[in-house]
Design a protein around this motif. Sequence first.
Motif, PDB file in Angstrom:
ATOM      1  N   HIS A 619      37.298   8.702  20.133  1.00  0.00           N
ATOM      2  CA  HIS A 619      36.216   8.675  19.139  1.00  0.00           C
ATOM      3  C   HIS A 619      36.773   8.882  17.718  1.00  0.00           C
ATOM      4  CE1 HIS A 619      33.096   9.169  22.383  1.00  0.00           C
ATOM      5  NE2 HIS A 619      34.178   9.638  22.991  1.00  0.00           N
ATOM      6  N   ASN A 620      37.911   8.225  17.431  1.00  0.00           N
ATOM      7  CA  ASN A 620      38.582   8.410  16.144  1.00  0.00           C
ATOM      8  C   ASN A 620      37.954   7.589  15.024  1.00  0.00           C
ATOM      9  OD1 ASN A 620      41.130   7.145  14.386  1.00  0.00           O
ATOM     10  ND2 ASN A 620      41.164   9.364  14.617  1.00  0.00           N
ATOM     11  N   GLN A 621      37.487   6.384  15.361  1.00  0.00           N
ATOM     12  CA  GLN A 621      36.813   5.511  14.404  1.00  0.00           C
ATOM     13  C   GLN A 621      35.567   4.930  15.065  1.00  0.00           C
ATOM     14  OE1 GLN A 621      38.333   5.684  11.591  1.00  0.00           O
ATOM     15  NE2 GLN A 621      40.443   6.136  12.139  1.00  0.00           N
ATOM     16  N   SER A 622      34.569   4.586  14.250  1.00  0.00           N
ATOM     17  CA  SER A 622      33.360   3.981  14.808  1.00  0.00           C
ATOM     18  C   SER A 622      32.865   2.877  13.886  1.00  0.00           C
ATOM     19  CB  SER A 622      32.262   5.041  15.011  1.00  0.00           C
ATOM     20  OG  SER A 622      31.843   5.573  13.762  1.00  0.00           O
ATOM     21  N   TRP A 623      32.205   1.878  14.489  1.00  0.00           N
ATOM     22  CA  TRP A 623      31.792   0.687  13.767  1.00  0.00           C
ATOM     23  C   TRP A 623      30.409   0.209  14.219  1.00  0.00           C
ATOM     24  CZ3 TRP A 623      34.978  -2.344  10.411  1.00  0.00           C
ATOM     25  CH2 TRP A 623      36.319  -1.965  10.352  1.00  0.00           C
ATOM     26  N   PHE A 624      29.757  -0.482  13.326  1.00  0.00           N
ATOM     27  CA  PHE A 624      28.729  -1.437  13.732  1.00  0.00           C
ATOM     28  C   PHE A 624      28.841  -2.631  12.808  1.00  0.00           C
ATOM     29  CE2 PHE A 624      24.809  -3.697  14.193  1.00  0.00           C
ATOM     30  CZ  PHE A 624      24.604  -3.639  15.561  1.00  0.00           C
ATOM     31  N   VAL A 625      28.887  -3.811  13.422  1.00  0.00           N
ATOM     32  CA  VAL A 625      28.933  -5.062  12.667  1.00  0.00           C
ATOM     33  C   VAL A 625      27.779  -5.920  13.170  1.00  0.00           C
ATOM     34  CG1 VAL A 625      30.359  -6.968  11.857  1.00  0.00           C
ATOM     35  CG2 VAL A 625      31.443  -4.869  12.674  1.00  0.00           C
ATOM     36  N   GLY A 626      26.924  -6.347  12.245  1.00  0.00           N
ATOM     37  CA  GLY A 626      25.758  -7.110  12.666  1.00  0.00           C
ATOM     38  C   GLY A 626      25.273  -8.059  11.593  1.00  0.00           C
ATOM     39  N   TYR A 627      24.242  -8.835  11.945  1.00  0.00           N
ATOM     40  CA  TYR A 627      23.809  -9.886  11.039  1.00  0.00           C
ATOM     41  C   TYR A 627      22.417 -10.396  11.394  1.00  0.00           C
ATOM     42  CZ  TYR A 627      25.575 -12.518  15.077  1.00  0.00           C
ATOM     43  OH  TYR A 627      25.809 -12.969  16.347  1.00  0.00           O
ATOM     44  N   THR A 628      21.801 -10.986  10.411  1.00  0.00           N
ATOM     45  CA  THR A 628      20.642 -11.854  10.578  1.00  0.00           C
ATOM     46  C   THR A 628      21.128 -13.248  10.176  1.00  0.00           C
ATOM     47  OG1 THR A 628      19.857 -11.678   8.290  1.00  0.00           O
ATOM     48  CG2 THR A 628      19.181  -9.932   9.827  1.00  0.00           C
ATOM     49  N   LYS A 664      27.391  16.066  15.059  1.00  0.00           N
ATOM     50  CA  LYS A 664      27.298  15.306  16.300  1.00  0.00           C
ATOM     51  C   LYS A 664      28.356  15.764  17.299  1.00  0.00           C
ATOM     52  CE  LYS A 664      24.044  12.715  14.584  1.00  0.00           C
ATOM     53  NZ  LYS A 664      22.668  12.792  15.097  1.00  0.00           N
ATOM     54  N   ARG A 665      27.875  16.033  18.482  1.00  0.00           N
ATOM     55  CA  ARG A 665      28.789  16.449  19.548  1.00  0.00           C
ATOM     56  C   ARG A 665      29.694  15.287  19.962  1.00  0.00           C
ATOM     57  NH1 ARG A 665      26.968  19.009  25.407  1.00  0.00           N
ATOM     58  NH2 ARG A 665      29.093  19.284  26.264  1.00  0.00           N
ATOM     59  N   SER A 666      29.096  14.102  20.071  1.00  0.00           N
ATOM     60  CA  SER A 666      29.845  12.905  20.429  1.00  0.00           C
ATOM     61  C   SER A 666      29.479  11.793  19.460  1.00  0.00           C
ATOM     62  CB  SER A 666      29.528  12.454  21.864  1.00  0.00           C
ATOM     63  OG  SER A 666      29.926  13.440  22.800  1.00  0.00           O
ATOM     64  N   VAL A 667      30.468  11.090  18.965  1.00  0.00           N
ATOM     65  CA  VAL A 667      30.237  10.047  17.966  1.00  0.00           C
ATOM     66  C   VAL A 667      30.667   8.700  18.527  1.00  0.00           C
ATOM     67  CG1 VAL A 667      30.806   9.213  15.654  1.00  0.00           C
ATOM     68  CG2 VAL A 667      30.559  11.666  16.081  1.00  0.00           C
ATOM     69  N   PHE A 668      29.710   7.761  18.562  1.00  0.00           N
ATOM     70  CA  PHE A 668      29.954   6.393  18.998  1.00  0.00           C
ATOM     71  C   PHE A 668      29.571   5.449  17.868  1.00  0.00           C
ATOM     72  CE2 PHE A 668      28.850   8.952  22.685  1.00  0.00           C
ATOM     73  CZ  PHE A 668      29.824   8.620  23.619  1.00  0.00           C
ATOM     74  N   GLY A 669      29.766   4.171  18.103  1.00  0.00           N
ATOM     75  CA  GLY A 669      29.377   3.180  17.113  1.00  0.00           C
ATOM     76  C   GLY A 669      27.893   3.205  16.799  1.00  0.00           C
ATOM     77  N   GLY A 670      27.089   3.568  17.784  1.00  0.00           N
ATOM     78  CA  GLY A 670      25.649   3.610  17.584  1.00  0.00           C
ATOM     79  C   GLY A 670      25.126   4.942  17.081  1.00  0.00           C
ATOM     80  N   THR A 671      26.015   5.928  16.896  1.00  0.00           N
ATOM     81  CA  THR A 671      25.569   7.259  16.480  1.00  0.00           C
ATOM     82  C   THR A 671      25.311   7.333  14.981  1.00  0.00           C
ATOM     83  OG1 THR A 671      26.935   8.194  18.245  1.00  0.00           O
ATOM     84  CG2 THR A 671      26.103   9.724  16.594  1.00  0.00           C
ATOM     85  N   ILE A 672      26.269   6.886  14.172  1.00  0.00           N
ATOM     86  CA  ILE A 672      26.164   6.925  12.711  1.00  0.00           C
ATOM     87  C   ILE A 672      26.243   5.517  12.121  1.00  0.00           C
ATOM     88  CG2 ILE A 672      27.085   7.869  10.574  1.00  0.00           C
ATOM     89  CD1 ILE A 672      25.999   9.991  12.412  1.00  0.00           C
ATOM     90  N   ALA A 673      27.287   4.776  12.489  1.00  0.00           N
ATOM     91  CA  ALA A 673      27.505   3.457  11.892  1.00  0.00           C
ATOM     92  C   ALA A 673      26.318   2.531  12.122  1.00  0.00           C
ATOM     93  CB  ALA A 673      28.785   2.834  12.453  1.00  0.00           C
TER      94      ALA A 673
END
Length: 818
Positions: A619-628, A664-673
């Motif tokens: 859980h060192n880095q997290s991402w979200f990449v999205g688009y319309t 946050k106890r656990s951080v994923f791409g959907g947690t913050i990003a």
Amino acid sequence: MDGRAHNLAHVLRLLTGLVVLSVLMGLLMAGLAIPAIGAGGSATKSGVKAFNDLPSEFSVSPLAQQSRILDASGKLIANPYDENRIIVPLKNISPWMQKAQIAIEDSRFYEHGGLDVRGFTRAMVSNFQSGDVQGASTLTQQYVKITLQENALRRDDKDAAKAAVAKTYTRKLQELKYALDVERNYTKEQILTGYLNLVYYGDQAYGVEAAAQNYFGISASKLTLVQSALLAGIVQQPTTYNPVQNPKQSQTRRNAVLDRMQVLGMATAKDVAAAKKIPVANMLGNRKPPKGVCQRSAEPFFCAYMMEYLQKSPQMAVLGKTPAERLKNINQGGLTITTTLDPKLQQATLRELTKAVPIGNRSNLGAASTVIEPGTGKILAMAQSTDFAKSQLNLNVDQRYGGSQFGYQFGSTAKTYALVAALESGMPLDGTINAPSASPEDPHSFTRAEMKGRCNSDKDWSVENDYRSGGEMSLARATAESINTAFGQLVIDVGCKKVHETMGRMGVHQGDGKPIYDSVASITLGAGTMTPMTIAASYATLAARGKYCEPTPIASITSAGGKPVAVPPTSCKQVVRADIADGVNALLQGPLRDPRGTARGSWDESRPAAGKTGTTNNHNQSWFVGYTPQRAASVWVGNVIVAKNARGDLTTLNGKCFGTYGCKRSVFGGTIAGPVWGEIMKAATAGLPVVNFTPPSAAVRNGNYVPLPDVVGNSVGTARAKLEALGFTVRVGAMVDSQVDEGRVARTSPGARAPKGGVVTLLISRGYESTPTAPARTQPRQTFTQPTTRVTTPVAPDPTPGVKPPKPPKPPKPPTRP
């Protein structure tokens, strides 16, 4: 007398001609030079000829001036310059300033024709007595001298620049002749305008407008009597009379200017007395001193990116052949460079990033986002939550444009490229994957034998799922829930080379511009590295139905004269079939819409959107990449400086606090990003019409899969023969639990259907089934928002700002297996 002049101009030519002759002959004694005026002999005629032979036509070149970099609304981002100069017309310069400069430099400016006879005569007598070559220069002569020096410096001709201010009779005579030409061809107002915009006022301020802003924080049009006197006095000795460095000397000089203005009737005794009472130190309270071009910009990171882009992008060859030539034209050419940056969206992007990751936090946290317009490559926003004063490293862009050598590991956002390759290979939209079962405590190991010929791996590849999952599952479910082993199997089936080639087509590369490593971990689970801008542009390809466009910040460029500069159009290319992109768009709506999607809750579904989460090792880095269909955005949240703990594990984001999002106890791409992306995309799409994605075609929905014969229970040889007879490529995979007799085919991957002529893997039975594991997903949903990528293959390190990271090792070639 036949040889004498009958008008003033001719007398002046005789006088100056004799000075030339005196210099040439070494006759510097006053008794020889002055009497020679009355002589009509050959010496006078030679002197006149020498003077007349000097060049006389003076060309006033455009002054070097600041260019302007603007956002899309026309608001100033930065003023690149070599010399801090802003050109203004005479009407925009205070009358007090005009009077003050004339009073102290050339009080008879409006009376002479380029040469002040009284001053010249007085100076010449003094020079002959002392042996010096001194002043008596009119304002016009000063203008000529400084212009010659300026033009030489712009040509990078240091010798000519030195000669332009050399204290020699030859130079003074040439200056005088040019001054006479200037007076014939230009009005006094034009000469005064050029002078006030040209001269150096100290403290890196060239011209009166830059000086007014530098010292007083106002425009030249608002300069008062006392301010004008202060500036006018600086010109003679810019360092000695610098009011910041030498306020006492500057005040003495200022008062001398005021006195001179009073003597000439330009200011009243009352006004002068009042002005003298103001200490110089009290006049500088609102000053705006020059800083680095981007340090004083409201958008410093984008400014720095622009300066690098203008110098180094192939698209900017219109500004010069080399980076040095381009920089010179940018700094001196007075260009107006309008960018694609949307100021409202830029503000919203930075605001949402800093809500999650405050600038200056002590937790080593950073966040960055790039927003791009699909189909054009226009950069609409670029922001990051770091302090420019402490580090100028741009987290969004490649090393070439001020970013890091690598970027950051991008985790499961890599799975998108496997989807593209799978659909291109003929996999139907409702196709299934036989995902090996795995959990954090019980990873699945893909063997070298399975990957041989399909992926570059010299060792078995251990992959975990964030919770126990596996078995036959749809492509849609594997995407929505981001099942690692499902995509591991998919990439092996499709082929690592095919997926890697797809990445390259869609613009994926490291921060140094090189392709990401072709290891199975990099290709499948994002163990490679990439920057937010690169991945935003890559995903924008799907939003644009398969058309990839190079990111560009340029809307238009105009010259100082207002003429458009012909900037080549952005490079765009169809790299993925439109119907394939439509199919991937349908699948990538799952992470946002599916009840078990990894980014569920990040988007309010007010309009269709697609995207993918990403989380890296530990859980060192997290991402979200999205688009319309109209906007694409990446959001990275992670550790800016990548470090390892005492056990050698990468520093985790788990347990850290994220501004308004809390700890946050656990951080994923959907947690913050993911949620940050959702807020940025609301701002990015505000006011735009709702546009739906194009539905996938029947050809993509159905793929080119054909039924497989039932080979379960067959021997390996029999199963191979049946499948090869139908044109499939067969390979033997791992041993699996099954009630089928040991050594016989337990199942195939794919299962019931496979691409025509594709690869079919035979999974061989162990002859027994192990004890069933506990049911999956007993924990609350929020504990597995995004599966974690865990791999044993060496990966590229993340960058440390200011420190060049070591190049990650490449895995050795796999040994031959017996």
